[in-house]
Design a protein around this motif. Structure first.
Motif, PDB file in Angstrom:
ATOM      1  N   GLN A  26      17.655  40.457  41.704  1.00 24.25           N
ATOM      2  CA  GLN A  26      17.093  41.723  41.221  1.00 24.25           C
ATOM      3  C   GLN A  26      16.864  41.699  39.706  1.00 24.25           C
ATOM      4  OE1 GLN A  26      20.140  44.443  42.502  1.00 24.25           O
ATOM      5  NE2 GLN A  26      19.288  44.677  44.570  1.00 24.25           N
ATOM      6  N   ARG A  27      17.277  40.610  39.059  1.00 27.41           N
ATOM      7  CA  ARG A  27      17.189  40.478  37.598  1.00 27.41           C
ATOM      8  C   ARG A  27      17.942  41.606  36.889  1.00 27.41           C
ATOM      9  NH1 ARG A  27      13.494  36.669  36.207  1.00 27.41           N
ATOM     10  NH2 ARG A  27      13.199  37.506  34.097  1.00 27.41           N
ATOM     11  N   ALA A  28      19.039  42.033  37.521  1.00 27.37           N
ATOM     12  CA  ALA A  28      19.894  43.071  36.943  1.00 27.37           C
ATOM     13  C   ALA A  28      20.945  42.382  36.076  1.00 27.37           C
ATOM     14  CB  ALA A  28      20.544  43.898  38.057  1.00 27.37           C
ATOM     15  N   TRP A  29      20.507  41.875  34.932  1.00 26.25           N
ATOM     16  CA  TRP A  29      21.349  40.981  34.149  1.00 26.25           C
ATOM     17  C   TRP A  29      22.554  41.679  33.538  1.00 26.25           C
ATOM     18  CZ3 TRP A  29      19.818  37.004  36.305  1.00 26.25           C
ATOM     19  CH2 TRP A  29      18.470  36.648  36.422  1.00 26.25           C
ATOM     20  N   GLU A  30      22.388  42.895  33.050  1.00 24.91           N
ATOM     21  CA  GLU A  30      23.525  43.588  32.453  1.00 24.91           C
ATOM     22  C   GLU A  30      24.566  43.912  33.512  1.00 24.91           C
ATOM     23  OE1 GLU A  30      24.490  47.702  29.983  1.00 24.91           O
ATOM     24  OE2 GLU A  30      22.597  46.646  29.622  1.00 24.91           O
ATOM     25  N   ASP A  31      24.110  44.353  34.695  1.00 30.38           N
ATOM     26  CA  ASP A  31      25.048  44.623  35.784  1.00 30.38           C
ATOM     27  C   ASP A  31      25.756  43.344  36.211  1.00 30.38           C
ATOM     28  OD1 ASP A  31      24.199  47.198  35.669  1.00 30.38           O
ATOM     29  OD2 ASP A  31      22.994  47.149  37.503  1.00 30.38           O
ATOM     30  N   LEU A  32      25.024  42.255  36.225  1.00 29.20           N
ATOM     31  CA  LEU A  32      25.607  40.969  36.603  1.00 29.20           C
ATOM     32  C   LEU A  32      26.716  40.586  35.626  1.00 29.20           C
ATOM     33  CD1 LEU A  32      25.545  38.352  38.316  1.00 29.20           C
ATOM     34  CD2 LEU A  32      23.823  37.476  36.720  1.00 29.20           C
ATOM     35  N   TYR A  33      26.431  40.707  34.341  1.00 29.48           N
ATOM     36  CA  TYR A  33      27.452  40.348  33.355  1.00 29.48           C
ATOM     37  C   TYR A  33      28.650  41.283  33.458  1.00 29.48           C
ATOM     38  CZ  TYR A  33      30.048  39.656  29.122  1.00 29.48           C
ATOM     39  OH  TYR A  33      31.079  39.420  28.259  1.00 29.48           O
ATOM     40  N   LEU A  34      28.400  42.572  33.558  1.00 31.13           N
ATOM     41  CA  LEU A  34      29.479  43.546  33.621  1.00 31.13           C
ATOM     42  C   LEU A  34      30.393  43.268  34.806  1.00 31.13           C
ATOM     43  CD1 LEU A  34      30.724  46.110  32.420  1.00 31.13           C
ATOM     44  CD2 LEU A  34      29.228  47.441  33.922  1.00 31.13           C
ATOM     45  N   ALA A  35      29.822  42.893  35.945  1.00 31.15           N
ATOM     46  CA  ALA A  35      30.620  42.652  37.148  1.00 31.15           C
ATOM     47  C   ALA A  35      31.587  41.487  36.973  1.00 31.15           C
ATOM     48  CB  ALA A  35      29.699  42.394  38.333  1.00 31.15           C
ATOM     49  N   TRP A  36      31.181  40.482  36.176  1.00 31.52           N
ATOM     50  CA  TRP A  36      32.024  39.284  36.044  1.00 31.52           C
ATOM     51  C   TRP A  36      32.572  39.083  34.627  1.00 31.52           C
ATOM     52  CZ3 TRP A  36      28.693  39.541  40.079  1.00 31.52           C
ATOM     53  CH2 TRP A  36      29.182  39.097  41.320  1.00 31.52           C
ATOM     54  N   SER A  37      32.429  40.083  33.773  1.00 33.39           N
ATOM     55  CA  SER A  37      32.828  39.904  32.377  1.00 33.39           C
ATOM     56  C   SER A  37      34.330  39.774  32.190  1.00 33.39           C
ATOM     57  CB  SER A  37      32.310  41.069  31.526  1.00 33.39           C
ATOM     58  OG  SER A  37      32.893  42.288  31.965  1.00 33.39           O
ATOM     59  N   SER A  38      35.115  40.350  33.094  1.00 35.15           N
ATOM     60  CA  SER A  38      36.573  40.290  32.931  1.00 35.15           C
ATOM     61  C   SER A  38      37.281  39.794  34.180  1.00 35.15           C
ATOM     62  CB  SER A  38      37.106  41.684  32.556  1.00 35.15           C
ATOM     63  OG  SER A  38      36.753  42.635  33.545  1.00 35.15           O
ATOM     64  N   VAL A  39      36.538  39.143  35.063  1.00 35.74           N
ATOM     65  CA  VAL A  39      37.128  38.610  36.303  1.00 35.74           C
ATOM     66  C   VAL A  39      37.591  37.184  36.060  1.00 35.74           C
ATOM     67  CG1 VAL A  39      36.737  38.103  38.735  1.00 35.74           C
ATOM     68  CG2 VAL A  39      35.617  40.075  37.678  1.00 35.74           C
ATOM     69  N   ASP A  40      38.797  36.874  36.475  1.00 31.37           N
ATOM     70  CA  ASP A  40      39.368  35.542  36.272  1.00 31.37           C
ATOM     71  C   ASP A  40      38.730  34.548  37.254  1.00 31.37           C
ATOM     72  OD1 ASP A  40      40.857  33.294  35.849  1.00 31.37           O
ATOM     73  OD2 ASP A  40      42.804  34.289  36.006  1.00 31.37           O
ATOM     74  N   PRO A  41      38.090  33.499  36.764  1.00 29.93           N
ATOM     75  CA  PRO A  41      37.474  32.500  37.652  1.00 29.93           C
ATOM     76  C   PRO A  41      38.476  31.831  38.587  1.00 29.93           C
ATOM     77  CG  PRO A  41      36.710  32.214  35.401  1.00 29.93           C
ATOM     78  CD  PRO A  41      37.835  33.193  35.353  1.00 29.93           C
ATOM     79  N   LYS A  42      39.746  31.819  38.202  1.00 27.41           N
ATOM     80  CA  LYS A  42      40.748  31.152  39.041  1.00 27.41           C
ATOM     81  C   LYS A  42      40.914  31.830  40.394  1.00 27.41           C
ATOM     82  CE  LYS A  42      43.395  29.480  35.072  1.00 27.41           C
ATOM     83  NZ  LYS A  42      44.698  29.553  34.333  1.00 27.41           N
ATOM     84  N   GLY A  43      40.404  33.052  40.523  1.00 29.06           N
ATOM     85  CA  GLY A  43      40.504  33.749  41.795  1.00 29.06           C
ATOM     86  C   GLY A  43      39.477  33.314  42.821  1.00 29.06           C
ATOM     87  N   TYR A  44      38.615  32.377  42.467  1.00 30.13           N
ATOM     88  CA  TYR A  44      37.556  31.920  43.365  1.00 30.13           C
ATOM     89  C   TYR A  44      37.698  30.430  43.639  1.00 30.13           C
ATOM     90  CZ  TYR A  44      35.287  36.324  42.072  1.00 30.13           C
ATOM     91  OH  TYR A  44      35.004  37.653  41.860  1.00 30.13           O
ATOM     92  N   SER A  45      37.196  30.011  44.764  1.00 29.43           N
ATOM     93  CA  SER A  45      37.165  28.587  45.084  1.00 29.43           C
ATOM     94  C   SER A  45      36.098  27.911  44.238  1.00 29.43           C
ATOM     95  CB  SER A  45      36.850  28.386  46.574  1.00 29.43           C
ATOM     96  OG  SER A  45      35.517  28.815  46.851  1.00 29.43           O
ATOM     97  N   GLN A  46      36.156  26.578  44.166  1.00 27.88           N
ATOM     98  CA  GLN A  46      35.175  25.859  43.359  1.00 27.88           C
ATOM     99  C   GLN A  46      33.741  26.098  43.836  1.00 27.88           C
ATOM    100  OE1 GLN A  46      35.575  24.263  40.455  1.00 27.88           O
ATOM    101  NE2 GLN A  46      33.347  24.085  40.461  1.00 27.88           N
ATOM    102  N   PRO A  47      33.455  26.062  45.140  1.00 31.67           N
ATOM    103  CA  PRO A  47      32.074  26.360  45.589  1.00 31.67           C
ATOM    104  C   PRO A  47      31.625  27.770  45.194  1.00 31.67           C
ATOM    105  CG  PRO A  47      33.306  25.246  47.321  1.00 31.67           C
ATOM    106  CD  PRO A  47      34.300  25.598  46.260  1.00 31.67           C
ATOM    107  N   ASP A  48      32.548  28.747  45.294  1.00 36.03           N
ATOM    108  CA  ASP A  48      32.183  30.119  44.917  1.00 36.03           C
ATOM    109  C   ASP A  48      31.941  30.224  43.416  1.00 36.03           C
ATOM    110  OD1 ASP A  48      32.304  30.971  47.493  1.00 36.03           O
ATOM    111  OD2 ASP A  48      34.254  31.971  47.328  1.00 36.03           O
ATOM    112  N   ARG A  49      32.768  29.530  42.622  1.00 36.19           N
ATOM    113  CA  ARG A  49      32.557  29.553  41.178  1.00 36.19           C
ATOM    114  C   ARG A  49      31.202  28.948  40.827  1.00 36.19           C
ATOM    115  NH1 ARG A  49      38.107  27.687  40.272  1.00 36.19           N
ATOM    116  NH2 ARG A  49      37.351  25.828  39.195  1.00 36.19           N
ATOM    117  N   ARG A  50      30.818  27.923  41.557  1.00 34.38           N
ATOM    118  CA  ARG A  50      29.528  27.279  41.302  1.00 34.38           C
ATOM    119  C   ARG A  50      28.380  28.249  41.593  1.00 34.38           C
ATOM    120  NH1 ARG A  50      30.176  23.190  44.583  1.00 34.38           N
ATOM    121  NH2 ARG A  50      31.455  22.107  43.023  1.00 34.38           N
ATOM    122  N   THR A  51      28.514  29.019  42.675  1.00 32.89           N
ATOM    123  CA  THR A  51      27.476  29.995  43.027  1.00 32.89           C
ATOM    124  C   THR A  51      27.373  31.084  41.968  1.00 32.89           C
ATOM    125  OG1 THR A  51      27.834  29.612  45.384  1.00 32.89           O
ATOM    126  CG2 THR A  51      26.757  31.674  44.770  1.00 32.89           C
TER     127      THR A  51
END
Length: 455
Positions: A26-51
């Motif tokens: 959707q090219r909703a770049w600000e929403d995209l950043y806001l959603a992941w701006s403070s989420v710890d990457p360690k909570g995701y698997s490597q394939p999910d982090r890659r996505t």
């Protein structure tokens, strides 16, 4: 409103890779950043982090030419989730576009280390280090460009330029060292030498954002720990403000290295206040007089809500104080240098930042009149008290800076920084000054008086 709604929906459950893909589509770049701006990457698997990283990278690349701050923010998160060559390239590009040279250098070094077959990283790092007057570092980076890569021809041409610059630098340093040995009577080439800061430091230059326990917004790397209040700013304001903060700090670091040949080794806290916050924390009197100060190991900037050119110059001034503290090992109980030397060095480097090695015209006129009438403040009277408490603070700062300029003109920054280190280790300032410059404070005062009387 849309971003706030998104945040409320995602607060109960971590966002998913599928949501990242949808927001990117959707090219909703600000929403995209806001959603992941403070989420710890360690909570995701490597394939999910890659996505997730792939979606964030799309935003970085899409906005790189139109919105550097947002593009940089997306790129920074992308490489945090998955450090890919395209991610590091976009991060370095947008960091340079937003004047964050330290982060750009760090991204290029990481790319060079992890993706050695990619000629892009060695070439761009070499360009950056050449611009930063580090020809030896540039040669090392350019030498790692694969000979059969598309960048090889450009790297070869830049290596010739770097070799020439390196030879000139080595010759100049050797000549300066020979002159210093002649005056000091040293016989060993490496005795008492000062190693210039190199652009080859390879870790910890990228910034990370967060919120401290006291509610202050933080932005930190191995050089600076930035703190400021007013975390109620919306995302766009915070991202833009932090980008300008980082650019100003990198500029202060780069300028100080250019003038003095060295910078601070230990990270320094930088606390940014609005005018009202500074008044609350530092008092009304100081808020009226000081654009900033360095105290308790931290740079404190007054009225930093808008980073004007003067605010940036103040940041340079206070950063020099942090460098001096580092040189004398103040945190370990090292002896302080005279106030006039500390303030004079900071003031002189600030003058250089503003484009001159002389005081502003109006102040220069006042200083000349004071010198001709024998009314200049004496260095010996400014050794132990804050210059802002002098009868005429502007005259005190200006006289101190001219005294420092006299020392720099005579022996360059290396000799002056070694003097500061020696005093920090407990040497008498008067004795150290005579040993390194052949004169004491009284003779230096006379030299400053004569210099200003002629102007």
């Amino acid at each position: 409103m849309r971003a706030l709604l998104l945040l409320s929906l995602l607060s109960a459950n971590p966002p998913t890779p599928a949501q990242a893909q949808k927001l990117a589509a959707q090219r909703a770049w600000e929403d995209l950043y806001l959603a992941w701006s403070s989420v710890d990457p360690k909570g995701y698997s490597q394939p999910d982090r890659r996505t997730i990283a792939t979606s964030l990278l799309k935003g970085c690349e899409a906005l790189a030419s139109s919105d550097g701050v947002m593009a940089y923010s997306l790129g920074e998160r992308a490489v945090l989730y998955d450090e890919t060559a395209p991610g590091l390239r976009c991060l370095a590009r947008t960091a340079l576009a937003t004047d964050q040279r330290g982060t750009a250098e760090d991204a290029l070094r990481r790319g060079l280390e992890h993706f050695p077959k990619e000629g892009h990283f060695g070439l761009e790092l070499g360009k950056l280090l050449l611009e930063d007057k580090d020809p030896q570092g540039a040669l090392a980076a350019l030498g790692k460009v694969p000979p059969r890569s598309p960048e090889a021809a450009k790297a070869k041409a830049l290596m010739q330029k770097a070799r020439s610059a390196s030879s000139e630098e080595s010759a100049a340093m050797a000549q300066a060292r020979a002159i210093e040995r002649r005056f000091t009577g040293e016989t060993e080439d490496n005795k008492g030498s000062v190693q210039p800061a190199s652009g080859s430091a390879s870790t910890g230059l990228s910034y990370e954002s967060g919120v401290a326990s006291d509610g202050m917004r933080t932005r930190s790397n191995s050089r600076f720990v930035v703190k400021y209040f007013n975390n109620a700013r919306d995302f766009g304001q915070r991202a833009e403000y932090e980008g300008r903060i980082v650019a100003a700090l990198d500029e202060a670091h780069f300028h100080t290295r250019q003038v003095l040949g060295e910078t601070r080794e230990a990270p320094v806290d930088v606390i940014l206040y609005t005018r009202e916050e500074f008044r609350t924390h530092q008092g009304s009197a100081l808020a009226r007089m000081a654009a900033g100060l360095y105290s308790d190991g931290a740079i404190r900037i007054n009225d930093a809500a808008e980073l004007t050119q003067q605010t940036k110059a103040t940041l340079v001034h206070e950063y020099v104080h942090a460098v001096v503290d580092d040189l004398v090992r103040a945190a370990e109980g090292g002896q302080r240098v005279p106030i006039w030397l500390n303030e004079g060095l900071a003031e002189y480097v600030e003058w250089r930042y503003l484009g001159s090695d002389k005081p502003p015209h109006a102040l220069a006129t006042r200083m000349r009149g004071a010198a001709q009438n024998g009314q200049l403040p004496r260095l010996s009277d400014m050794a132990g008290g804050a210059l802002i408490q002098q009868r005429d603070p502007a005259l005190a700062y200006g006289t101190s800076a001219v005294a420092v300029r006299e020392l720099l003109n005579e022996g360059g920054p290396a000799r002056l920084l070694e003097l500061i280190r020696e005093v920090g280790q407990g040497a008498s300032f008067e004795e150290a000054l005579r040993q390194r410059y052949g004169r004491g404070v009284a003779e230096l005062e006379a030299s400053v008086q004569a210099t200003l009387s002629r102007r």
